[in-house]
Design a protein around this motif. Structure first.
Motif, PDB file in Angstrom:
ATOM      1  N   UNK A 103      10.725 -27.419   5.766  1.00 33.23           N
ATOM      2  CA  UNK A 103      12.117 -27.290   6.204  1.00 33.23           C
ATOM      3  C   UNK A 103      12.345 -28.072   7.494  1.00 33.23           C
ATOM      4  N   UNK A 104      11.379 -28.019   8.394  1.00 30.46           N
ATOM      5  CA  UNK A 104      11.477 -28.805   9.627  1.00 30.46           C
ATOM      6  C   UNK A 104      11.555 -30.294   9.301  1.00 30.46           C
ATOM      7  N   UNK A 131       8.874 -33.707  19.290  1.00 33.88           N
ATOM      8  CA  UNK A 131       9.030 -32.274  19.552  1.00 33.88           C
ATOM      9  C   UNK A 131       8.891 -31.481  18.256  1.00 33.88           C
ATOM     10  N   UNK A 132       9.468 -31.992  17.178  1.00 31.13           N
ATOM     11  CA  UNK A 132       9.361 -31.311  15.885  1.00 31.13           C
ATOM     12  C   UNK A 132       7.917 -31.274  15.403  1.00 31.13           C
ATOM     13  N   UNK A 133       7.187 -32.373  15.608  1.00 30.32           N
ATOM     14  CA  UNK A 133       5.779 -32.418  15.199  1.00 30.32           C
ATOM     15  C   UNK A 133       4.941 -31.442  16.015  1.00 30.32           C
ATOM     16  N   UNK A 134       5.180 -31.392  17.324  1.00 31.89           N
ATOM     17  CA  UNK A 134       4.433 -30.460  18.179  1.00 31.89           C
ATOM     18  C   UNK A 134       4.724 -29.014  17.777  1.00 31.89           C
ATOM     19  N   UNK A 135       6.004 -28.714  17.537  1.00 29.15           N
ATOM     20  CA  UNK A 135       6.370 -27.364  17.100  1.00 29.15           C
ATOM     21  C   UNK A 135       5.681 -27.016  15.783  1.00 29.15           C
ATOM     22  N   UNK A 136       5.610 -27.980  14.865  1.00 29.97           N
ATOM     23  CA  UNK A 136       4.964 -27.737  13.577  1.00 29.97           C
ATOM     24  C   UNK A 136       3.466 -27.502  13.735  1.00 29.97           C
TER      25      UNK A 136
END
Length: 368
Positions: free
Chosen positions: A159-160, A137-142
């Motif tokens: 920061x993510x 999810x963090x990678x997709x958001x990035x």
């Protein structure tokens, strides 16, 4: 202080909407989509084009205002979950939420794309981090952030990454599967950034691109909008070398603002002292060293931004916001002892708080 901050936000909002001092930048980003193929800074415009082909000016402030409201609500929820919202926590809340680097400056730059990165980081701080779905999810958001604006690769993605390490790897440990997913995510982010930076320029003649943008303008009575599109279409053609040349041309005036930025950051001294106390209180030396190393890397990631873009007030503001949000992540780590919250009764803290409260914003290019 809370009442004065609300008054400041209201004044900044009306000034931004009525005078529209920087309308050209967010407006043209709503006009650009993927009509001519893949392009950098085009995701928001492409999503808007799914619903309308004509872009009115009010849409800039509607989308920007909606994003600002969502960010403010998310931050309040995050602060309440991390620290609580009792009487003892109000000074810390006001030093963050009332900072001219944060919500007030995002209100001044209403419609700009930086706030999407801030909202994404806050969302990841609120989301559960118990499985590798959090890494994905963090990678997709990035990736979405990079497609919104490729500078997010330096602005908020580091920061993510630090938050993913703190919230997932510090808790779950580094397994072979987790390391593999993390490595794939990093490679994917680098690939998307490379594509946006070096292959996201327009491949059609500039007059054709400008003509398409002007066909999407809904407010035909405003003669300034076609001028804006013609004047700023170069953003989708200019190579990296030209960006660097522009920075060098403005370097002396931007460097001259460094003492002002230093004073503004120093005015948050009670907050930085509290942040330092939280880091020193961490029970694990390894985690303490990694947090410090992560903050250094995040700060270093801003150096390329200062080299290729002249909006120094925006970059300083976003760097400060990243530190605010990292503080929340550090607070969740195991500590060897409790850290006293910022004391409202301290006269110096009150003085710093009032000065911060009375500064309406930092600005976009230079202070104020």
């Amino acid at each position: 202080m809370l009442a004065v901050n609300v008054a400041m936000l209201t004044g900044v909002f009306f000034n931004t909407v009525v005078t529209q001092p920087y309308l050209h930048y967010p407006y043209i980003h709503l006009l650009v989509d993927y009509h001519f193929g893949f392009a950098r800074r085009a995701l928001v415009g492409a999503l808007v084009s799914l619903f309308t082909d004509q872009i009115p000016v009010w849409l800039v402030f509607a989308l920007g205002g909606g994003m600002w409201f969502i960010t403010a609500v998310l931050f309040t929820l995050l602060f309440r979950r991390t620290f609580g919202l009792g009487r003892q926590q109000i000074p810390l809340f006001l030093l963050m939420a009332g900072s001219p680097f944060f919500l007030k400056n995002f209100m001044h730059s209403l419609g700009y794309l930086d706030i999407y990165g801030c909202a994404a980081v806050i969302s990841l701080l609120l989301a559960p981090a118990r499985s590798m779905a959090f890494i994905i999810f963090s990678a997709v958001a990035s990736i979405i952030l990079i497609l919104i604006h490729h500078l997010h690769f330096f602005l908020y993605v580091p920061t993510i990454a630090l938050i993913v390490v703190i919230r997932y790897y510090f808790v779950q440990g580094l397994t072979r599967q987790g390391a593999f997913v993390g490595a794939v995510a990093v490679l994917a982010l680098c690939a998307v950034f490379t594509a946006a930076q070096f292959f996201g320029r327009m491949n059609v003649p500039a007059p054709e691109f400008v003509s398409y943008l002007q066909s999407r303008i809904a407010d035909a009575s405003r003669a300034d909008l076609p001028h804006f599109t013609h004047a700023f279409a170069f953003l989708w053609y200019r190579p990296l070398s030209k960006d660097i040349q522009e920075v060098w041309a403005h370097l002396s005036s931007n460097i001259a603002c460094a003492p002002v930025f230093a004073v503004l950051i120093w005015l948050h001294k009670p907050l930085w002292r509290y942040f330092g106390d939280l880091i020193r209180a961490l029970s694990s030396d390894r985690q303490r060293r990694f947090v410090i190393f992560g903050i250094i890397l995040i700060s270093a990631a801003y150096v390329p931004i200062f080299v290729v873009a002249i909006d120094y007030s925006r970059w300083i503001s976003n760097w400060t916001v990243c530190l605010f949000l990292i503080l929340h992540a550090v607070k969740t780590l195991p500590a060897s002892h409790d850290v006293w919250p910022i004391q409202a009764e301290d006269s110096r803290t009150q003085a710093f708080g009032w000065i911060i409260t009375c500064i309406p914003r930092i600005g976009i290019v230079r202070p104020w």
